[in-house]
Design a protein around this motif. Structure first.
Motif, mmCIF file in Angstrom:
data_model
loop_
_atom_site.group_PDB
_atom_site.id
_atom_site.type_symbol
_atom_site.label_atom_id
_atom_site.label_comp_id
_atom_site.label_asym_id
_atom_site.label_seq_id
_atom_site.Cartn_x
_atom_site.Cartn_y
_atom_site.Cartn_z
ATOM 1 N N MET A 1 1.069 -1.026 -0.135
ATOM 2 C CA MET A 1 0.162 0.145 0.166
ATOM 3 C C MET A 1 0.693 0.763 -0.064
ATOM 4 N N ILE A 2 0.820 2.031 -0.507
ATOM 5 C CA ILE A 2 1.214 3.184 -0.752
ATOM 6 C C ILE A 2 0.163 4.727 -0.197
ATOM 7 N N ILE A 3 0.888 5.618 0.028
ATOM 8 C CA ILE A 3 0.038 6.601 0.649
ATOM 9 C C ILE A 3 0.491 8.149 -0.142
ATOM 10 N N TYR A 4 -0.315 8.978 -0.824
ATOM 11 C CA TYR A 4 0.540 9.859 -1.728
ATOM 12 C C TYR A 4 -0.629 11.093 -0.446
ATOM 13 N N ASN A 5 0.353 12.072 -0.060
ATOM 14 C CA ASN A 5 0.498 12.997 1.380
ATOM 15 C C ASN A 5 0.195 14.315 0.584
ATOM 16 N N VAL A 6 -0.773 14.751 0.587
ATOM 17 C CA VAL A 6 -0.498 16.425 0.372
ATOM 18 C C VAL A 6 -1.170 17.186 1.381
ATOM 19 N N THR A 7 0.436 18.182 2.166
ATOM 20 C CA THR A 7 0.093 19.236 2.707
ATOM 21 C C THR A 7 -0.566 20.421 2.758
ATOM 22 N N ILE A 8 -1.355 21.241 3.272
ATOM 23 C CA ILE A 8 -1.682 22.712 3.146
ATOM 24 C C ILE A 8 -1.905 23.403 4.052
ATOM 25 N N GLN A 9 -1.108 24.412 3.869
ATOM 26 C CA GLN A 9 -1.799 25.109 5.104
ATOM 27 C C GLN A 9 -2.416 26.598 4.553
ATOM 28 N N PRO A 10 -3.776 26.278 4.340
ATOM 29 C CA PRO A 10 -4.577 27.842 3.431
ATOM 30 C C PRO A 10 -4.797 29.213 4.462
ATOM 31 N N LEU A 11 -4.087 30.107 4.240
ATOM 32 C CA LEU A 11 -4.255 31.489 5.060
ATOM 33 C C LEU A 11 -5.557 31.347 5.574
ATOM 34 N N TRP A 12 -5.923 31.899 6.763
ATOM 35 C CA TRP A 12 -7.308 32.293 7.408
ATOM 36 C C TRP A 12 -8.208 32.846 6.516
ATOM 37 N N GLU A 13 -7.913 33.900 5.955
ATOM 38 C CA GLU A 13 -8.576 34.788 5.283
ATOM 39 C C GLU A 13 -9.410 33.772 3.941
ATOM 40 N N ILE A 14 -8.657 32.873 3.313
ATOM 41 C CA ILE A 14 -9.127 32.149 2.873
ATOM 42 C C ILE A 14 -10.590 30.182 3.279
ATOM 43 N N HIS A 15 -10.087 29.956 4.499
ATOM 44 C CA HIS A 15 -10.443 29.525 5.001
ATOM 45 C C HIS A 15 -11.163 28.174 4.842
ATOM 46 N N ASP A 16 -12.619 29.028 5.556
ATOM 47 C CA ASP A 16 -13.748 28.545 5.427
ATOM 48 C C ASP A 16 -13.957 28.168 3.568
ATOM 49 N N GLU A 17 -13.968 29.112 3.411
ATOM 50 C CA GLU A 17 -14.330 28.850 2.246
ATOM 51 C C GLU A 17 -13.730 27.573 0.542
ATOM 52 N N TRP A 18 -12.062 27.382 1.597
ATOM 53 C CA TRP A 18 -11.146 26.730 0.946
ATOM 54 C C TRP A 18 -11.610 25.474 1.257
ATOM 55 N N LYS A 19 -11.794 24.505 2.374
ATOM 56 C CA LYS A 19 -12.264 23.886 3.510
ATOM 57 C C LYS A 19 -13.714 23.805 2.702
ATOM 58 N N LYS A 20 -15.264 23.894 2.771
ATOM 59 C CA LYS A 20 -15.493 23.383 1.735
ATOM 60 C C LYS A 20 -15.821 23.515 0.864
ATOM 61 N N TRP A 21 -14.878 24.294 -0.063
ATOM 62 C CA TRP A 21 -14.812 23.494 -1.286
ATOM 63 C C TRP A 21 -13.524 22.044 -1.832
ATOM 64 N N MET A 22 -12.478 21.839 -0.635
ATOM 65 C CA MET A 22 -12.051 20.598 0.072
ATOM 66 C C MET A 22 -12.990 19.453 -0.838
ATOM 67 N N THR A 23 -13.912 19.445 0.719
ATOM 68 C CA THR A 23 -14.812 18.814 1.175
ATOM 69 C C THR A 23 -15.721 18.178 -0.040
ATOM 70 N N GLU A 24 -16.299 19.583 -0.835
ATOM 71 C CA GLU A 24 -17.553 19.164 -1.631
ATOM 72 C C GLU A 24 -17.227 19.134 -2.863
ATOM 73 N N ILE A 25 -15.744 19.178 -3.622
ATOM 74 C CA ILE A 25 -15.586 19.728 -5.002
ATOM 75 C C ILE A 25 -14.297 18.895 -4.895
ATOM 76 N N HIS A 26 -13.079 18.973 -4.609
ATOM 77 C CA HIS A 26 -12.338 18.674 -4.588
ATOM 78 C C HIS A 26 -11.309 17.335 -4.577
ATOM 79 N N LEU A 27 -12.092 16.456 -2.709
ATOM 80 C CA LEU A 27 -12.036 15.761 -3.199
ATOM 81 C C LEU A 27 -12.870 14.386 -3.486
ATOM 82 N N PRO A 28 -14.294 14.532 -3.684
ATOM 83 C CA PRO A 28 -14.791 13.713 -4.594
ATOM 84 C C PRO A 28 -13.954 13.826 -6.709
ATOM 85 N N GLU A 29 -13.695 14.545 -6.976
ATOM 86 C CA GLU A 29 -13.127 14.950 -8.446
ATOM 87 C C GLU A 29 -11.985 13.969 -7.871
#
Length: 101
Positions: A1-29
């Motif tokens: 098994m292999i793990i592809y790890n992506v570490t991300i630090q979004p700035l606070w000013e985009i955090h909420d919108e970024w997290k929503k995009w991650m869970t609703e759009i990016h991760l499903p894609e």
């Protein structure tokens, strides 16, 4: 098994919108590429969050061929989508790990 790890630090000013995009759009894609078995979306604890929180996404991959398929056929497009939206408002780095036990 292999793990592809992506570490991300979004700035606070985009955090909420970024997290929503991650869970609703990016991760499903990402899962729709067919290259990954599953993922975990985690927030790192005990980190300096003065500029923003740090997250990791750990994608489980069955074989190195599946990883190579993602890199060859999908990674440029997927990374560009994030850059188009958030540009310099987040920092990301990637690592590839082999599960040994």
């Amino acid at each position: 098994m292999i793990i592809y790890n992506v570490t991300i630090q979004p700035l606070w000013e985009i955090h909420d919108e970024w997290k929503k995009w991650m869970t609703e759009i990016h991760l499903p894609e990402m899962m729709a590429t067919g290259c990954f078995l599953k993922y975990q979306f985690c927030r790192l604890m005990d980190m300096d969050e003065s500029e923003g929180p740090t997250y990791t996404i750990q994608y489980s991959i069955e074989t190195k061929d599946d990883y190579n398929c993602y890199i060859t056929n999908h990674s440029t497009r997927m990374r560009q989508k994030g850059m188009d939206l958030w540009n310099d408002k987040m920092i990301a780095f990637r690592s590839l790990m082999e599960v040994v036990h």
